[in-house]
Design a protein around this motif. Sequence first.
Motif, mmCIF file in Angstrom:
data_model
loop_
_atom_site.group_PDB
_atom_site.id
_atom_site.type_symbol
_atom_site.label_atom_id
_atom_site.label_comp_id
_atom_site.label_asym_id
_atom_site.label_seq_id
_atom_site.Cartn_x
_atom_site.Cartn_y
_atom_site.Cartn_z
ATOM 1 N N PHE A 142 41.102 42.105 -54.490
ATOM 2 C CA PHE A 142 40.670 41.727 -55.617
ATOM 3 C C PHE A 142 40.955 39.906 -55.055
ATOM 4 C CE2 PHE A 142 41.266 39.964 -59.481
ATOM 5 C CZ PHE A 142 41.542 40.668 -60.243
ATOM 6 N N LEU A 143 41.004 39.095 -54.225
ATOM 7 C CA LEU A 143 41.035 38.072 -54.411
ATOM 8 C C LEU A 143 39.711 37.970 -53.930
ATOM 9 C CD1 LEU A 143 41.693 34.683 -54.242
ATOM 10 C CD2 LEU A 143 42.871 35.551 -51.795
ATOM 11 N N PHE A 144 39.023 38.813 -52.932
ATOM 12 C CA PHE A 144 37.697 38.551 -52.629
ATOM 13 C C PHE A 144 37.011 38.831 -53.651
ATOM 14 C CE2 PHE A 144 34.094 40.903 -50.747
ATOM 15 C CZ PHE A 144 33.576 40.469 -49.507
ATOM 16 N N ILE A 145 37.155 40.301 -54.294
ATOM 17 C CA ILE A 145 35.901 40.604 -55.661
ATOM 18 C C ILE A 145 36.018 38.986 -56.244
ATOM 19 C CG2 ILE A 145 35.872 41.314 -57.134
ATOM 20 C CD1 ILE A 145 37.060 43.375 -55.745
ATOM 21 N N ILE A 146 36.583 38.188 -56.854
ATOM 22 C CA ILE A 146 36.652 36.834 -57.393
ATOM 23 C C ILE A 146 36.073 35.340 -56.923
ATOM 24 C CG2 ILE A 146 38.710 37.851 -58.983
ATOM 25 C CD1 ILE A 146 40.288 35.856 -57.853
ATOM 26 N N LEU A 147 36.159 35.798 -55.259
ATOM 27 C CA LEU A 147 35.633 34.910 -54.605
ATOM 28 C C LEU A 147 33.516 35.136 -53.607
ATOM 29 C CD1 LEU A 147 38.916 33.811 -52.014
ATOM 30 C CD2 LEU A 147 37.617 32.671 -54.286
ATOM 31 N N TYR A 148 33.666 36.540 -54.221
ATOM 32 C CA TYR A 148 32.539 36.081 -53.783
ATOM 33 C C TYR A 148 31.513 36.153 -55.165
ATOM 34 C CZ TYR A 148 28.880 39.494 -51.154
ATOM 35 O OH TYR A 148 27.594 40.141 -50.799
ATOM 36 N N PRO A 149 29.928 35.242 -54.730
ATOM 37 C CA PRO A 149 29.521 35.053 -56.127
ATOM 38 C C PRO A 149 28.898 36.568 -56.245
ATOM 39 C CG PRO A 149 28.851 34.364 -53.443
ATOM 40 C CD PRO A 149 29.569 35.103 -53.198
ATOM 41 N N ARG A 150 28.747 36.021 -57.916
ATOM 42 C CA ARG A 150 28.339 37.420 -58.792
ATOM 43 C C ARG A 150 26.360 37.301 -58.942
ATOM 44 N NH1 ARG A 150 29.931 37.185 -64.522
ATOM 45 N NH2 ARG A 150 32.239 37.305 -63.431
ATOM 46 N N LYS A 151 26.087 38.690 -58.294
ATOM 47 C CA LYS A 151 24.654 38.670 -58.126
ATOM 48 C C LYS A 151 24.504 40.290 -59.261
ATOM 49 C CE LYS A 151 24.604 40.461 -53.561
ATOM 50 N NZ LYS A 151 24.076 40.436 -52.461
ATOM 51 N N ARG A 152 23.368 40.558 -59.997
ATOM 52 C CA ARG A 152 23.474 41.535 -60.144
ATOM 53 C C ARG A 152 22.666 42.729 -58.928
ATOM 54 N NH1 ARG A 152 21.466 42.383 -65.254
ATOM 55 N NH2 ARG A 152 20.341 44.053 -64.684
ATOM 56 N N LEU A 153 22.901 43.885 -58.855
ATOM 57 C CA LEU A 153 23.066 44.935 -57.621
ATOM 58 C C LEU A 153 21.527 45.995 -58.640
ATOM 59 C CD1 LEU A 153 26.543 45.949 -55.676
ATOM 60 C CD2 LEU A 153 24.180 44.033 -55.540
ATOM 61 N N ALA A 154 21.310 46.894 -57.910
ATOM 62 C CA ALA A 154 20.175 48.060 -58.240
ATOM 63 C C ALA A 154 21.385 49.201 -58.505
ATOM 64 C CB ALA A 154 19.274 48.494 -57.111
ATOM 65 N N LEU A 155 21.075 49.803 -58.944
ATOM 66 C CA LEU A 155 21.656 51.115 -59.543
ATOM 67 C C LEU A 155 22.164 51.642 -58.385
ATOM 68 C CD1 LEU A 155 23.000 52.557 -61.868
ATOM 69 C CD2 LEU A 155 20.503 53.695 -62.590
ATOM 70 N N LYS A 156 21.413 52.084 -57.602
ATOM 71 C CA LYS A 156 21.868 53.168 -56.356
ATOM 72 C C LYS A 156 23.129 52.402 -55.403
ATOM 73 C CE LYS A 156 18.245 50.098 -53.408
ATOM 74 N NZ LYS A 156 17.340 50.056 -52.004
ATOM 75 N N PHE A 157 23.317 51.114 -55.916
ATOM 76 C CA PHE A 157 24.491 51.514 -54.854
ATOM 77 C C PHE A 157 25.448 52.048 -55.516
ATOM 78 C CE2 PHE A 157 21.454 47.445 -53.711
ATOM 79 C CZ PHE A 157 21.904 47.149 -52.683
ATOM 80 N N ARG A 158 25.607 52.085 -56.566
ATOM 81 C CA ARG A 158 26.404 52.963 -57.377
ATOM 82 C C ARG A 158 27.393 53.671 -56.182
ATOM 83 N NH1 ARG A 158 26.616 55.314 -63.180
ATOM 84 N NH2 ARG A 158 25.223 56.288 -62.298
ATOM 85 N N TRP A 159 26.492 55.183 -55.893
ATOM 86 C CA TRP A 159 26.382 56.230 -55.268
ATOM 87 C C TRP A 159 27.099 55.461 -54.063
ATOM 88 C CZ3 TRP A 159 27.130 60.500 -57.581
ATOM 89 C CH2 TRP A 159 26.843 60.451 -58.967
ATOM 90 N N LEU A 160 25.986 54.504 -53.194
ATOM 91 C CA LEU A 160 26.204 54.553 -51.853
ATOM 92 C C LEU A 160 27.452 53.456 -51.633
ATOM 93 C CD1 LEU A 160 24.966 53.542 -48.971
ATOM 94 C CD2 LEU A 160 24.528 51.559 -50.179
ATOM 95 N N THR A 161 28.595 52.901 -52.802
ATOM 96 C CA THR A 161 29.433 52.345 -52.617
ATOM 97 C C THR A 161 30.864 53.104 -52.554
ATOM 98 O OG1 THR A 161 29.057 51.109 -55.310
ATOM 99 C CG2 THR A 161 28.702 49.768 -52.969
ATOM 100 N N TYR A 162 30.651 54.163 -54.103
ATOM 101 C CA TYR A 162 31.668 55.201 -54.285
ATOM 102 C C TYR A 162 32.149 56.208 -52.591
ATOM 103 C CZ TYR A 162 32.981 53.546 -58.735
ATOM 104 O OH TYR A 162 33.471 53.727 -59.671
ATOM 105 N N GLY A 163 30.418 56.384 -52.080
ATOM 106 C CA GLY A 163 30.755 57.463 -51.325
ATOM 107 C C GLY A 163 31.372 56.549 -50.015
ATOM 108 N N SER A 164 31.328 55.289 -49.984
ATOM 109 C CA SER A 164 32.023 54.630 -48.257
ATOM 110 C C SER A 164 32.763 53.975 -48.882
ATOM 111 C CB SER A 164 31.458 53.096 -48.226
ATOM 112 O OG SER A 164 29.695 53.643 -48.216
ATOM 113 N N SER A 165 33.629 54.558 -50.237
ATOM 114 C CA SER A 165 34.760 54.217 -50.387
ATOM 115 C C SER A 165 35.642 55.310 -50.043
ATOM 116 C CB SER A 165 34.796 53.682 -51.974
ATOM 117 O OG SER A 165 34.754 52.830 -52.402
#
Length: 701
Positions: A108-131
Amino acid sequence: MILSILLVIPLLSFSNHIYGVFQIDIYQNLKLILQVLIIVFTMAIAIQSYLVFTHLLSNQTLYIGNLFFVIALLELVNLVFSQHHLTGWSFMDEPLHILTRLYVSFGFLFIILYPRKRLALKFRWLTYGSSLLFTIISIFLAYLAANTITEQGIAGIDTVVHLLSIIFQVITIVIVGKYFKKVPKRSMWLISAAASLIVSDIFFMISQDKNTICDFSALIYQFLAFYFFLKAIYYTTVEKPFQQLLKIKKDLEQSQQELRFQAYHDDITLLPNEHLLLKTLKDHLQINSLQKAAIAIEIDRFAAIRSSIGISNSNKMMKLVAERIQAIVPPHYFATKLREEQFVIYVKEVKNIEELLQFCLNLKSMMKDPVQVQLFPLNGNLNIGIALYEGKWTGEELLMHAQLAMQEARQIPQRLLFYKPYMSKGIADRILLEQDLHKALENHEFHLVYQPQVNLKTGSIESVEALVRWHHPMRGFVSPELFIPIAEESGLIIPLGEWILETACKQAKIWEQEGLPPFKVAVNLSLGQLFQQDLVEMVEAILVRTKLQPEFLQLEITESMTMNIDQMTQLLHELKALGIQIAVDDFGTGYSSLSYLKDFPIDCLKIDRTFVRNVPLNPNDEALVSMIISMAKHLRLKVVAEGIEEVEQLAFLSDGGCDYIQGYLFSKPISPKEISETFSDLHDHVRVILTRLRHTDDFTI
């Protein structure tokens, strides 16, 4: 949050007493419920982030969802391994707990420190699969750790991880606290979650056994932390956007109301405009058989006033007049404001004609007091037209007929007329004439003629009056009585008046250069010119350009212009300071107080031709003319009588002591060339007429 933290005190102080209330099995079941709730909350965060990412496309939303997806899976595996029927896998409990706690705090600390930006919709499947893959790897690492590291080593690692978790959560609180004023609600939930995790870590660190109150309390605070995390995510992704949507909806409704108001109301007066008037007429005219009417109202010569005092001041005047109208409008009258600077009042029920007339008289009475616009106390008469509704008319026709009656009312002293069918016949021609008038000055269609004014005592022509004439290329001669009112209404009287004044001054100088004896040229000023802010400067500039001496220029104002005494007094004194002469034209036909005669710097009174016409046939006119001459003598003013056409009129005026005569008896208005060529003949003609009356007294101005 404060209450949950304060709960630590009794839990630490009375742990043995509290823990002894229930049996061990009951605590085990309660811990199982808390673990299930923790899994439910973390999975809810993961699912919610997964769903809202479609709309937000924020990397923070996606990473939070992945983080809690990993936590939910690890907690689920840990729950399964810790059950009694799978005791063979209970050794996985501590390593999985260590990884879960480390991932929560550091992730959670990493998430609030990481710069905010917009991602493409395809990253949803990619990141949840990686998780999911990351979770499997984490379980394998926990298995290796459990089989390679001793219990004392795992206990030491557990303590270090909890200490690191506390440090990470403190850093998180500090970072989130910086945004408290900007996003107080979200910050409050996140700080509460971090604080709860800190308390949970403390309880885990001091817990010596899983079957103690400290371990149970740690689970409670862990549950609270994930609950606060869920609240923060829910507020950020659902509640706040929904509130923003409600605000947008409310703002949109308000904007629609404002746009509707703007579409159906006048910007200056805030009265309903012609769109709402026509809509109202369309909806109401045919509803019942009650008599209805429309009253059209305008401020007389408002276009000339606007061109003189400016748009801003004229708008203020219009707003003040609108307020006066609203103050006296009955409830069943519908007052509106048109773009043509006119007011229209729709009467939904006419009880009787007397009621309409009385209301119109009240309208005229309300304008007796000047309208104060900054330094300008403005007097404005009203032109009023009334159209009584007939069943065959549309709303537009009712409005047009009221406006026609109002336009005709400009021509009569009462300024109030009911619509008659004959009024519709000349409107098209009047509109065409106004269009032609805009081009006439540019096309040099105007010219001046001059009518001599004769000194009765000396028999000499000492002044002339300049009169404008319009020769239309198609219509021929257009009467000044027709085009002058149109020029005043349209504001063209300002440039036309300036042209007349400069042309007359030039001509006076030309006659002087031709060797004619110097004489004055009299020029009429319109109401619009009197409201010019630069009138004095304009007159002075013309005198300089034409090199005419000021004493040979006489400016004439009408008596009706003298209503605003304060403003007019200052203006006339400024003009008089230039050295020119001031005359009051059409004296006796106005409605002003005679007190202005002692305040204004006037040199001359001109008796209107309506009084002279019936002299000596009408005793009343004779008495009025004699009174005007006598009053002028007492005030040391010269008197000019206009419209002299008969010797009998001349004789009466001569006997009465009139100073100057102007009329067809001596000369009609003639061109400048005729003045130059026939100046001696004009004098001979004057002497012949005066000799008959045996006027031989010497007199000089």
